[in-house]
Write an enzyme that holds these catalytic residues in place. Structure first.
Site, short mmCIF file in Angstrom:
data_model
loop_
_atom_site.label_atom_id
_atom_site.label_comp_id
_atom_site.label_asym_id
_atom_site.label_seq_id
_atom_site.Cartn_x
_atom_site.Cartn_y
_atom_site.Cartn_z
CE LYS A 48 -5.24 31.41 4.39
NZ LYS A 48 -6.41 30.60 4.01
CB THR A 49 -8.41 34.57 6.70
OG1 THR A 49 -7.83 33.27 6.59
CG2 THR A 49 -9.92 34.43 6.82
CG ASP A 236 -8.69 30.22 1.66
OD1 ASP A 236 -7.54 30.67 1.53
OD2 ASP A 236 -9.22 30.00 2.77
CD GLU A 237 -5.29 27.24 2.99
OE1 GLU A 237 -4.18 27.11 2.44
OE2 GLU A 237 -5.42 27.56 4.18
CD GLN A 267 1.63 27.78 5.28
OE1 GLN A 267 1.10 27.24 6.24
NE2 GLN A 267 1.43 29.05 5.00
NE ARG A 613 1.99 26.12 11.26
CZ ARG A 613 1.36 26.99 10.50
NH1 ARG A 613 0.10 27.30 10.77
NH2 ARG A 613 1.96 27.56 9.48
#
Length: 764
Positions: A48-49, A236-237, A267, A613
């Protein structure tokens, strides 16, 4: 001037822009869809970044907006720096003309400098930190004659922070909100605090967004200026936004509606910070016609890890829905290992980590992710014993945490009266009204008499050198220390620690704060007492702690990582161990008690984050027995284990039962929230599966463990429930509960306390 570039392409056309050549189809679509509201629903490890950065660079290079006409909001300074660096690599010097790329607080502060007078401030206002905030609140509490021990400033600070996160001013508070502090005085103290900040020409971090939100609401011309300025807004986020951030963004985006938010509802794990998952869930309602682009191709994990995580999160009802997949092949299934108890869990993880290292794996790519900080202690002690290098990330090592150091200082002073460093740390912790001037006089007296501070305190209390109140407080404290020193010869180190923490007021002070941080600190103190059960004397335990602390001097090039799952968000490791997956630990019993179904779903999202993770291997462990608050407790596996798809899980256990049994334990009939999620209408009359059914052939506890678990001095026969008793420090009270040699007593002046029966006598 902007660098030249090709004309804007439609998403369906073959892209000629080198910015997007390396992106997959959904990423390219997110970059090229520049008009209208866009929700980029980006799963874990889906790039996504890269997509967000390319979209920002594409807008600049395509001349759709000047850099100064783009608002790009992140949550951390690190994320803002990284994005600026990436965009700079793509568009060159033009990135320097982006003044509105930064964190929520940084951008709001820049706006507020321009309009400070509308918030009753001057443009050179000061932003105060947490310490200054607490200092101001303590002054207000004292000025209003409130007992700061009963109503701590930290508790009030937590309330004010929550209210500001919700976008509430003092005038907006309801009676229920105001009840959160000092029996309905929350609104009064919030208003006093805000008035004091204005008098100081200051604001705290919560004010930055709250002031700007209110300025935009009250001043239409200013709002329209910003709405026209920002041709594009990117966030973002987005799943981590709180209410005031959400309201601020929605106002700014209402005119052009060119807002692109990037996030993952699966998340959203920070509700305790004020984050509201509903913000991302209702994005399409807030911006009708919004385009939802799902990034589902994962570049991090193996197929089995992704399938296990996707199967688990699918049990949540409040989600937009997506399924992660990868082009990678092979890899191990997610391992679920059932073991006997906590110490065996630490041994097993240590052995697995050493095996991975022998096979060539880097310890830097091995991580242990825990639900709560107190879980780290068992692993730290074990790794010290076997010489396995480790580091704590995102927090302190167990014995370095402030509350643990405070407790150890009490114990060190009891064991060694001449320990001046321990005395200095705790003579006014918790607050007893003994300030720096008193400590200076103690130091002077100690130097003149060549005696330790503890003896100087006793001697100076018999003089007129201190005010009467300070003398009495100091003498009372030293009497307590002497009494605890006698107790140390009569009881176990663990019971000594519990008694000292209770009778010193340290436990009560943390309980009064009523915050997530204080609850975690109480858990750590309980784990400290549990750790002490393994030692016969206080001296043995303190020597062990010294050896553990000395481990920091070791500077191995590679170290295994131990951290909480919350701290691990955004990180990835080849090998991940997830211990403590039992009911009450994970999901957290406290979280479910406080938040019900919503908290259960957030706990499940946290489990999803934990699994994702892992790149190559993920190992989940659950124990049949744990010592919690000093008592052995039988446990059943976490319901999350039963929700993992069987085809992607490899079950291993030293216990009887197997996978079918732990799945059966969490059928709908045993799930207290099943009727809520599925609308079946069943009431709360559920019953948890018993630990005996999980392990029908219990093994004998190890001898040392058995003796520690069963230790309890017999209560004195003449003291029982309802008895009226007298305590040297707390005065008269009535016994309300009894467990072994521990009594719960409601004292007439000191309130409820837990004390050892040998320290009270029947009232005459």
């Amino acid at each position: 001037m902007f660098p030249s570039c090709s004309p804007v392409q439609h998403p369906s056309e073959s892209p000629a822009d080198p910015l997007i050549d390396g992106l997959n189809a959904p990423q390219r679509e997110a970059v090229m869809t520049t008009e209208g509201p866009v929700l980029m629903l980006a799963g874990a490890g889906t790039g996504k970044t890269a997509a967000l950065t390319a979209r920002l660079a594409h807008i600049v290079r395509s001349r759709l907006a000047w850099p100064s006409e783009i608002l790009c909001v992140t949550f951390t300074n690190k994320a803002a720096r990284e994005m600026k660096e990436r965009v700079g690599q793509l568009v060159g010097p033009a990135v320097e003309g982006m003044p509105w790329l930064g964190t929520f607080h940084a951008i709001a502060a820049k706006m507020l400098r321009r309009h400070a007078e509308l918030a009753g401030l001057q443009s050179n206002y000061t932003i105060i930190d947490t310490d200054d905030q607490l200092r101001v609140l303590k002054q207000l509490i004292q000025a209003e004659g409130l007992d700061e021990k009963r109503w701590p400033a930290r508790q009030l600070a937590g309330c004010i922070d929550r209210w500001k996160n919700k976008g509430l001013t003092p005038a907006d508070l309801s009676a229920a909100d105001s009840e959160a502090y000092a029996n309905g005085q929350g609104q009064k103290f919030y208003a006093l605090y805000q008035a004091r900040l204005k008098a100081l020409n200051a604001c705290d971090f919560g004010d930055l967004l709250l002031h700007m939100l209110n300025i935009l609401r009250a001043n239409r011309e200013i709002l329209e200026q910003y709405q026209q300025r920002f041709k594009y807004i990117m966030v973002d986020e987005y799943q981590d936004t709180n209410q005031v951030q959400y309201l601020w963004l929605r106002l700014l985006a209402q005119t052009r509606k060119n807002i692109c938010v990037v996030g993952d509802d699966d998340q959203s794990i920070y509700s305790w910070r004020g984050a509201e998952v509903a913000n991302i869930l209702k994005f399409e309602q807030d911006f009708p016609g919004a385009k939802v682009i799902k990034l589902e191709q994962n570049y991090r994990s193996t197929p089995d890890i992704l399938a296990a995580a996707s199967g688990l999160i699918d049990a949540n009802s409040q989600r937009l829905g997506k399924t992660l997949w990868t082009e990678r092949n092979g890899g191990d299934k997610v391992r679920v290992i059932g073991i006997w108890d906590g110490p065996e869990e630490a041994r097993r993880v240590g052995e697995e980590a050493e095996r991975l290292e022998r096979e060539g794996a880097s310890l830097a790519e091995v991580a242990i992710l825990v639900r709560a900080q107190f879980q780290t202690r068992e692993f730290e002690d074990r790794f010290i014993a076997i010489g396995l290098p480790y580091k704590i990330v995102g927090g302190f090592r167990f014995y370095e945490r402030a509350e643990i150091r405070d407790a150890l200082a009490y114990l060190r002073l009891i064991a060694q009266p001449s320990d001046d460093l321990a005395f200095e740390r705790i003579y006014n912790t918790p607050k007893r009204g003994l300030g720096d001037k008193t400590l200076e006089k103690l130091h002077r007296h100690a130097r003149v008499r060549a005696v330790p501070l503890s003896l100087a305190a006793v001697e100076i209390a018999d003089t007129d050198e201190l005010p009467a109140r300070a003398r009495n407080t100091l003498l009372g404290f030293m009497r307590d220390v002497a009494r605890w020193r006698d107790l140390a010869r009569q009881t176990t180190p663990a019971e000594l620690a519990r008694t000292v923490l209770d009778e010193s007021g340290y436990t009560a002070a943390l309980q009064a704060e009523k915050s997530a941080e204080s609850a975690g600190r109480l858990e750590n103190l309980a784990e400290l007492a549990r750790a002490m059960e393994e030692y016969e004397t206080l001296g043995d335990f303190l020597e062990h702690v010294s050896l553990v602390m000395d481990n920091e001097a070791s500077d191995a090039a590679e170290k295994l990582t131990i951290m909480t799952i919350h701290a691990a968000k955004g990180l990835e490791f080849d090998n991940v161990f997830l211990p403590g997956w039992e009911e009450g630990v994970f999901p957290s019993q406290r979280a479910m008690d406080e938040g019900g179904l919503a908290s259960l779903e957030e706990e499940r999202r946290l489990a999803y984050v934990a699994i994702t993770r892992a790149r190559r291997r993920c190992t989940i462990l659950h124990a049949a027995n744990r010592r919690i608050y000093g008592q052995w407790t039988s446990s059943i596996p976490s319901r999350f284990i039963a929700e993992l798809p069987e085809a992607h899980v490899e079950q291993e256990s030293t216990l009887s039962g197997g996978a079918s049994l732990w799945r059966a334990q969490w059928s709908e009939a045993s799930d207290p929230f099943a009727h809520v999620a599925r609308g079946t209408g069943r009431g709360p009359g559920w019953q948890r599966a018993s630990a005996q059914s999980y392990d029908p052939t219990p093994r004998r506890l190890p001898e040392a463990t058995r003796s520690a678990a069963s230790f309890a001095a017999k209560p004195r026969g003449d003291i029982g429930l309802g008895a009226r008793v007298f305590h040297e420090k707390f005065g008269y009270g009535t016994v309300t509960a009894q467990e072994g040699n521990k009594l719960e007593i409601e004292f007439e002046t000191a309130g409820p306390k837990r004390v050892i029966d040998s320290f009270v006598k029947l009232a005459e």
